[in-house]
Write an enzyme that holds these catalytic residues in place. Structure first.
Site, PDB file in Angstrom:
ATOM      1  N   SER A 247       0.840  -1.202   0.000  1.00  0.00           N
ATOM      2  CA  SER A 247       0.000   0.000   0.000  1.00  0.00           C
ATOM      3  C   SER A 247       0.869   1.244   0.000  1.00  0.00           C
ATOM      4  O   SER A 247       2.030   1.216   0.383  1.00  0.00           O
ATOM      5  CB  SER A 247      -0.933   0.006   1.208  1.00  0.00           C
ATOM      6  N   LYS A 248       0.227   2.298  -0.440  1.00  0.00           N
ATOM      7  CA  LYS A 248       0.899   3.574  -0.613  1.00  0.00           C
ATOM      8  C   LYS A 248       1.574   4.025   0.672  1.00  0.00           C
ATOM      9  O   LYS A 248       2.646   4.605   0.664  1.00  0.00           O
ATOM     10  CB  LYS A 248      -0.151   4.603  -1.021  1.00  0.00           C
ATOM     11  N   ARG A 249       0.872   3.725   1.769  1.00  0.00           N
ATOM     12  CA  ARG A 249       1.394   4.186   3.050  1.00  0.00           C
ATOM     13  C   ARG A 249       2.763   3.577   3.372  1.00  0.00           C
ATOM     14  O   ARG A 249       3.544   4.152   4.093  1.00  0.00           O
ATOM     15  CB  ARG A 249       0.403   3.841   4.168  1.00  0.00           C
ATOM     16  N   ARG A 250       2.999   2.356   2.826  1.00  0.00           N
ATOM     17  CA  ARG A 250       4.242   1.699   3.191  1.00  0.00           C
ATOM     18  C   ARG A 250       5.180   1.517   2.006  1.00  0.00           C
ATOM     19  O   ARG A 250       5.835   0.496   1.873  1.00  0.00           O
ATOM     20  CB  ARG A 250       3.944   0.350   3.836  1.00  0.00           C
ATOM     21  N   GLY A 251       5.224   2.485   1.127  1.00  0.00           N
ATOM     22  CA  GLY A 251       6.184   2.401   0.035  1.00  0.00           C
ATOM     23  C   GLY A 251       5.521   2.626  -1.307  1.00  0.00           C
ATOM     24  O   GLY A 251       4.312   2.791  -1.398  1.00  0.00           O
TER      25      GLY A 251
END
Ligand code: GLU
Length: 464
Positions: A247-251
């Site tokens: 996901s965007k939040r993690r990379g």
């Protein structure tokens, strides 16, 4: 003679953001499957989420597809340009009794769900506007714009043999009458996708397994329309290197981010292909090999984990193979992002030739080559370790010889050798010092070749 229809696949991204890595992977599988069978690959833009769809996303998606080299044979086809067609199919379905208007207001639907929850039931549309023999429907309220719902079959089950997951069966009682047309005349995903796959004669659908719950509805709609069913293959999600959903939040999750980070499209394709599909133990293969091998088998049933180290390894393989002139263009672009105007393509190509073996990305190549254009700041530790008194005494002579040398690898090598002889130094003493002063670091490829990349006056001034 075979009567099997021509293989036609599609990718159907929603333009609500960049091309996601998961979508890029299913695009690759769809493309490769079509190419493998000599069929066609269609690009469709599913832009019915009007509030979230943007032209910018469309442009980014098209650019990423082009960058990956996944050329479509038809499209892009925009769903919002096909509203008349969806509405016509809806009218046919209403006439045929496979769809019906529903005048429930959002408040009524919420009350319905509330009551179901209170009774401990699964929340679902209760069919109150679904016509049935002998059933008396209330008069349509004048102030409510109706939606159209699909009359899902009431008994039995939906089954399909998934290309990835194998046989799947869902009982019809588990799914309700979904909305296929909104009050504003825009179709919902599950309906538009079926009309499109039918109209575009799609034979094989590869997509992410987040859609597996949608497939029973879609199959029922295909059947209600009397349309031929495509085969479905649902690929597992991609996990991040932390084992959680990518996901965007993690990379980075977009193709664009990897392009920006200096990865090569052939490396991305190779890496994405292996992430959920295998051909024996092969890790490195060309797109031609992928097309030759990709027959829809050996797709992984379980989620693959995104592995940045492996991607870097794959990319470094393709960096080594990449043409120097091509790398020169790519590195010029990376340097430009840093405000460095490097317009000497010949110089950049020589630099690429010298450094590409030790770079896993074009960004790393730019890290190296920026030393030619920007002042370097050698670390104190490197200066004290390498630029000692013996070397210091030899530097004026080295500068003089370099000032007079032919400015190429051989001329520079000769100047270095003469300096060694004149000052009783060995190359392992002089070379690291010269590297630290000129390049800002003690380890580089062969010093004469590296110096030859620089303009002579920069070398002379850094030595001073
Ligand atoms: N627009 C859908 C998505 O982006 C397409 C799903 C499909 O391939 O059917 O997820």
């Amino acid at each position: 003679m075979s009567t099997a229809p021509t293989v036609r696949t599609r990718i159907a991204p929603s333009p609500t953001g960049f091309l996601h890595l998961g979508t890029a992977r299913t695009a690759l599988y769809s493309w490769a499957y079509a190419r493998h069978h000599g069929g066609q690959f269609v690009l469709r833009i599913e832009d019915t989420d009007v509030a979230r769809s943007t032209q910018d996303s469309v442009d980014q998606i098209l650019a990423s597809m082009a960058w990956l080299g996944l050329a479509h044979d038809e499209g892009p086809i925009y769903q919002m340009q096909r509203l008349v067609r969806y509405q016509a199919v809806v009218e046919q379905m209403i006439a045929a009794g496979t769809a019906y208007r529903c005048w429930c207001t959002p408040a009524e639907l919420e009350a319905m769900r509330e009551a179901q929850r209170a009774r401990g039931e699964k929340t679902r549309y209760d069919g109150r506007w679904r016509p049935a023999p002998g059933k008396q429907l209330p008069p349509p309220p004048a102030d409510v714009q109706p939606v159209v719902r699909f009359a899902n079959p009431e008994g039995g089950a939906v089954s399909w043999d998934d290309l990835v997951k194998g046989p799947i069966t869902i009982r019809n009682e588990e799914i309700d009458d979904l909305i296929i047309l909104r009050p504003d005349g825009v179709p919902t995903y599950n309906f538009a996708v079926v009309v499109d796959d039918w109209d575009m004669a799609i034979t094989h659908v590869f997509r992410g397994d987040e859609h597996i719950n949608n497939t029973p509805w879609q199959i029922n709609i295909f059947k209600a329309l009397g349309a031929p069913l495509p085969r479905f293959g649902h690929c597992p999600i991609i996990l991040g290197d932390d084992g959680l959903k990518l996901s965007k939040r993690r990379g980075a999750v977009s193709v664009t981010a990897y392009q920006d980070a200096g990865y090569l499209p052939e490396a991305m394709l190779n890496y994405l292909a292996r992430l959920g599909w295998s051909h024996g133990d092969d890790e490195l293969f060309t797109r031609e090999q992928m097309v030759a091998w990709f027959d829809g088998s050996h797709l992984a049933k379980s989620p693959a984990q995104w592995d940045p180290a492996k991607l870097a390894w794959v990319n470094s393989h393709y960096m080594k193979l990449a043409d120097d002139a091509r790398l020169a263009e790519l590195v010029a672009d990376q340097l430009a992002r840093r405000g460095i105007v490097a317009d000497d393509a010949g110089l950049l190509a020589r630099g690429a030739a010298l450094f590409k073996d030790r770079c896993s990305t074009v960004v790393e190549l730019a890290d190296w080559l920026s030393m030619i254009f920007r002042p370097v700041q050698p670390a104190e530790a490197d200066l004290s370790a390498h630029v000692n008194d013996a070397v210091r005494a030899a530097l004026p002579g080295l500068r003089e010889r370099l000032a007079a040398a032919a400015w190429d690898k051989a001329g520079i090598a000769a100047a270095l050798k003469e300096t060694l002889a004149a000052h009783q130094l060995k190359m392992p003493q002089l070379a690291p010092a010269v590297r630290v002063l000129v390049c800002g670091r003690a380890q580089t490829p062969s010093v004469d070749a590296v110096l030859a990349l620089f303009p002579r006056d920069i070398v002379l001034s850094r030595l001073q």
